[in-house]
Design an enzyme around this catalytic site. Structure first.
Site, PDB file in Angstrom:
ATOM      1  CB  THR A  68      -0.841  -0.046   1.298  1.00 23.84           C
ATOM      2  OG1 THR A  68      -1.723  -1.144   1.191  1.00 23.84           O
ATOM      3  CG2 THR A  68      -1.619   1.216   1.556  1.00 23.84           C
TER       4      THR A  68
ATOM      5  NE  ARG B 291      -9.279  -7.204   3.399  1.00 23.74           N
ATOM      6  CZ  ARG B 291      -8.229  -6.406   3.413  1.00 23.74           C
ATOM      7  NH1 ARG B 291      -7.959  -5.651   2.375  1.00 23.74           N
ATOM      8  NH2 ARG B 291      -7.434  -6.361   4.463  1.00 23.74           N
ATOM      9  CB  VAL B 292     -13.634  -2.785   2.260  1.00 21.72           C
ATOM     10  CG1 VAL B 292     -13.055  -1.408   2.538  1.00 21.72           C
ATOM     11  CG2 VAL B 292     -14.479  -2.753   0.993  1.00 21.72           C
ATOM     12  N   GLY B 293     -10.414  -3.239   3.183  1.00 21.01           N
ATOM     13  CA  GLY B 293      -9.452  -3.172   4.279  1.00 21.01           C
ATOM     14  C   GLY B 293      -9.539  -1.861   5.042  1.00 21.01           C
ATOM     15  CG  ASP B 294      -5.957  -0.683   6.969  1.00 24.45           C
ATOM     16  OD1 ASP B 294      -5.854  -1.448   5.974  1.00 24.45           O
ATOM     17  OD2 ASP B 294      -4.982  -0.074   7.449  1.00 24.45           O
TER      18      ASP B 294
ATOM     19  CB  THR C  82       1.071   0.026   4.951  1.00 24.50           C
ATOM     20  OG1 THR C  82       1.226  -1.161   4.162  1.00 24.50           O
ATOM     21  CG2 THR C  82       2.386   0.314   5.672  1.00 24.50           C
ATOM     22  N   GLY C  83      -0.475  -2.553   6.168  1.00 23.27           N
ATOM     23  CA  GLY C  83      -0.304  -3.826   6.863  1.00 23.27           C
ATOM     24  C   GLY C  83      -1.589  -4.620   6.825  1.00 23.27           C
TER      25      GLY C  83
ATOM     26  N   GLY D   4      -4.845  -5.222   7.241  1.00 22.79           N
ATOM     27  CA  GLY D   4      -5.911  -4.245   7.440  1.00 22.79           C
ATOM     28  C   GLY D   4      -6.897  -4.565   8.541  1.00 22.79           C
TER      29      GLY D   4
HETATM   30  N1  ASP Z   1      -3.719  -2.382   4.693  1.00 25.71           N
HETATM   31  C1  ASP Z   1      -4.033  -2.848   3.380  1.00 25.71           C
HETATM   32  C2  ASP Z   1      -5.271  -3.700   3.430  1.00 25.71           C
HETATM   33  O1  ASP Z   1      -5.430  -4.456   4.376  1.00 25.71           O
HETATM   34  C3  ASP Z   1      -2.952  -3.672   2.768  1.00 25.71           C
HETATM   35  C4  ASP Z   1      -1.580  -3.074   2.813  1.00 25.71           C
HETATM   36  O2  ASP Z   1      -1.284  -2.200   3.593  1.00 25.71           O
HETATM   37  O3  ASP Z   1      -0.761  -3.526   2.029  1.00 25.71           O
HETATM   38  O4  ASP Z   1      -6.061  -3.635   2.518  1.00 25.71           O
END
Ligand code: ASP
Length: 332
Positions: A201, A229-232, A251-252, A254
């Site tokens: 991200t 699916r929707v992340g953070d 980032t990480g 989510g």
């Molecule tokens: N945080 C993002 C998600 O979970 C992924 C990422 O940071 O690479 O969608």
């Protein structure tokens, strides 16, 4: 004795006076990024893209534009680069599609905008900004978000635009790994391989001349994601937040950043507990680690102090000071 204390006080004072002031910080994702898995060419390409994004954002700040313009300029470059999991180069869903999420928040009056699950908007960060500025809403999803982007005359592209061979290969690897898994293992502890499926991200936080902060995040989410699916990243308070204290982009993994309301929690630690940006950032990542999650974040406070904590082996990241001095880092 008194004289000595005065001297110590004076040195302390001049040291704080001389503290470096950052105006822009960005990340290009956290994950299992080790020197061993990197070629010198690849490393140079990542560093060049991050530096270019820092410079583009800095140019906006220098010319007196708002922090929102700076974040937009920096993120647009990273979205257009196939190296990052945002815009071109986004990861694939289990069905072989790209579904993009992005958000922006501006400290002035706590304005915010976001889009989720879009697949034809070339630069999702621009759509998030348009939602913030020209719609009465904060978060638009899917087809509706795309319709809004088109009404705003944002550049639309065919879904194939986001395709890259490397990300498609990752999906194949992911699907093969899934097929080999025992059907009961809907596990919450990912293998190192799985961890790498959800990173890359991009995000930026900027501080403008008026003292306002903006934070933005853009992503393709995680490889093999299902069921829309929707992340953070598009969730204000989880992956992105900016108020008069601090701007944050995460980032990480989510799901963990959502469950801990990571970005807003960082700001609350500063606002209500008087913690500095470094301590607040570290505590947020520690909490995520305790729950079994991983990732990192960037935070820039109202005084131009940064924090870039992460609990993975690496995080693409960079800073630029008010004097234009750039620093780009990848590993721990
Ligand atoms: N945080 C993002 C998600 O979970 C992924 C990422 O940071 O690479 O969608």
């Amino acid at each position: 004795m008194k004289k000595l204390m005065l001297l110590v006080g004076l040195v302390g004072f001049t040291m704080t006076q001389a503290q470096t002031k950052y105006v822009l910080v960005l990340h290009g994702g956290a994950g299992t990024i080790t020197k061993a898995s990197m070629t010198p060419e690849k490393e140079a390409a990542y560093k060049a893209a991050l530096s270019q994004a820092l410079q583009a954002g800095y140019a906006q700040i220098k010319s007196g534009e708002t922090a929102v313009e700076a974040v937009a300029a920096a993120i647009e470059i990273l979205e257009n680069s196939p190296l990052f999991n945002a815009g071109k180069g986004a990861v694939f869903t289990a069905e072989g599609k790209n579904e993009l999420d992005a958000s922006i928040m501006y400290s002035k009056n706590l304005q915010a905008g976001a889009v989720a699950g879009v697949s034809t908007i070339k630069n999702p960060i621009k759509a998030a900004i348009a939602v913030m500025r020209y719609s009465p809403h904060v978060l638009l999803i899917g087809k509706g978000a795309e319709e809004f982007a088109s009404l705003q005359h944002l550049e639309l592209v065919p879904p194939e635009y986001f395709y890259t061979a490397e990300r498609y290969k990752s999906l194949q690897k992911f699907l093969k790994n899934e097929a080999n898994k025992k059907p009961t293992s809907f596990s919450s502890t990912p293998s190192a391989l799985e961890v790498d499926y959800k990173f890359g991200t991009v995000g930026a936080v900027a501080l403008d001349h008026a003292g306002n902060l903006a934070a933005g995040t853009s992503t393709g989410g995680m490889t093999g994601k299902k069921w829309n699916r929707v992340g953070d990243a598009p969730l204000i308070g989880s992956g992105t937040y900016a108020n008069s204290w601090v701007g944050v982009s995460a980032t990480g993994w989510g799901e963990f950043f959502i469950r801990t309301a990571a970005a807003r929690t960082l700001a609350a630690k500063m606002e209500y507990q008087g913690k500095d940006v470094k301590m607040a950032g570290q505590e947020v990542i520690q909490e995520i680690e305790k729950l079994g999650g991983d990732g990192g974040l960037i935070a820039l406070d109202k005084n131009g102090q940064v924090s870039t904590p992460f609990n993975t082996s690496g995080m693409y990241r960079g800073t630029i000071t008010d004097k234009g001095e750039i620093e780009v880092q990848i590993y721990r």
